[in-house]
Design an enzyme around this catalytic site. Structure first.
Site, PDB file in Angstrom:
ATOM      1  N   LYS A  10     -63.409  -5.006  23.911  1.00  0.00           N
ATOM      2  CA  LYS A  10     -64.957  -5.828  24.065  1.00  0.00           C
ATOM      3  C   LYS A  10     -65.664  -5.534  22.992  1.00  0.00           C
ATOM      4  CE  LYS A  10     -68.758  -5.964  27.409  1.00  0.00           C
ATOM      5  NZ  LYS A  10     -69.107  -5.425  28.513  1.00  0.00           N
ATOM      6  N   PHE A  11     -65.982  -6.448  22.287  1.00  0.00           N
ATOM      7  CA  PHE A  11     -66.926  -6.389  21.014  1.00  0.00           C
ATOM      8  C   PHE A  11     -67.903  -5.397  20.843  1.00  0.00           C
ATOM      9  CE2 PHE A  11     -70.122  -7.750  17.613  1.00  0.00           C
ATOM     10  CZ  PHE A  11     -69.141  -7.430  16.595  1.00  0.00           C
ATOM     11  N   HIS A  32     -71.944  -0.394  32.488  1.00  0.00           N
ATOM     12  CA  HIS A  32     -73.105   0.125  31.811  1.00  0.00           C
ATOM     13  C   HIS A  32     -73.817   1.236  32.125  1.00  0.00           C
ATOM     14  CE1 HIS A  32     -72.756  -3.920  29.648  1.00  0.00           C
ATOM     15  NE2 HIS A  32     -72.577  -4.466  30.964  1.00  0.00           N
ATOM     16  N   ARG A  38     -70.212  -0.596  19.446  1.00  0.00           N
ATOM     17  CA  ARG A  38     -69.445  -1.731  18.411  1.00  0.00           C
ATOM     18  C   ARG A  38     -68.138  -1.609  17.882  1.00  0.00           C
ATOM     19  NH1 ARG A  38     -75.167  -1.595  17.538  1.00  0.00           N
ATOM     20  NH2 ARG A  38     -76.252  -3.584  18.347  1.00  0.00           N
ATOM     21  N   ASN A  49     -70.920  -3.220  23.946  1.00  0.00           N
ATOM     22  CA  ASN A  49     -71.159  -2.661  25.248  1.00  0.00           C
ATOM     23  C   ASN A  49     -72.168  -1.446  25.136  1.00  0.00           C
ATOM     24  OD1 ASN A  49     -70.395  -2.712  28.162  1.00  0.00           O
ATOM     25  ND2 ASN A  49     -70.223  -0.652  27.765  1.00  0.00           N
ATOM     26  N   THR A  50     -73.244  -1.598  26.008  1.00  0.00           N
ATOM     27  CA  THR A  50     -74.066  -0.653  25.836  1.00  0.00           C
ATOM     28  C   THR A  50     -74.132   0.119  27.493  1.00  0.00           C
ATOM     29  OG1 THR A  50     -75.618  -2.000  24.571  1.00  0.00           O
ATOM     30  CG2 THR A  50     -76.482  -0.235  26.021  1.00  0.00           C
ATOM     31  N   HIS A  92     -75.905  -8.124  35.238  1.00  0.00           N
ATOM     32  CA  HIS A  92     -75.575  -8.429  33.942  1.00  0.00           C
ATOM     33  C   HIS A  92     -76.375  -7.680  32.849  1.00  0.00           C
ATOM     34  CE1 HIS A  92     -74.801 -10.506  30.183  1.00  0.00           C
ATOM     35  NE2 HIS A  92     -75.837 -10.884  30.052  1.00  0.00           N
TER      36      HIS A  92
END
Length: 143
Positions: free
Chosen positions: A65-66, A35, A106, A68-69, A138
């Site tokens: 991974k669908f 992140h 995305r 992530n930011t 997280h």
């Protein structure tokens, strides 16, 4: 020959996963890897940025991974959300007081099987993260 190549790919994916586990990445280290991108890595456009970063950071190996930011702030600045720079949300979640520059990647298309292709959205928003022991572990969402 195609089947042999498939087995080689599976072996390489297994090996990469094993090496990641063997090196003992902590939850905080995983948070940083997934992140934090500061200063923001350069790319010709935001789609290329997401495709490169997701691959570089190990989120496209076995499955894509669908979403992530990436937060474009220093680890130190983000960690302040776990203290005076944040407010309690629920459980171990905390909301940032400040806004952060973000890039959200995305997955495009329906399959999570590599090769992975991402769309990108950039924004400046507050974030909600989970903190354990005074450090982020997280990324929950932007708020």
């Amino acid at each position: 020959m195609a089947q042999r190549g498939h087995h080689l790919i599976l072996l390489l994916v297994w090996l990469a996963t094993w090496l990641t586990l063997a090196r003992g990445e902590t939850r905080y280290e995983k948070f940083l890897r997934q992140h934090v991108d500061y200063p923001k890595s350069s790319a010709p456009d935001s789609r290329t940025y997401c495709n490169q970063m997701m691959q570089r950071r190990g989120m496209t190996s076995a499955v894509c991974k669908f979403t992530n930011t990436f937060v474009h702030a220093s680890a130190t600045t983000i960690t302040t959300v776990c203290g005076s720079g944040g407010t309690p949300a629920s459980g171990d979640l905390r909301d940032s007081k400040a806004s952060f520059a973000l890039t959200t990647c995305r997955l495009q298309g329906g399959s999570q099987t590599p090769p992975c292709n991402y769309n990108a959205d950039t924004s400046t928003q507050r974030i909600r993260i989970a903190c354990v022991g005074g450090v982020p572990v997280h990324y929950d969402k932007s708020i």
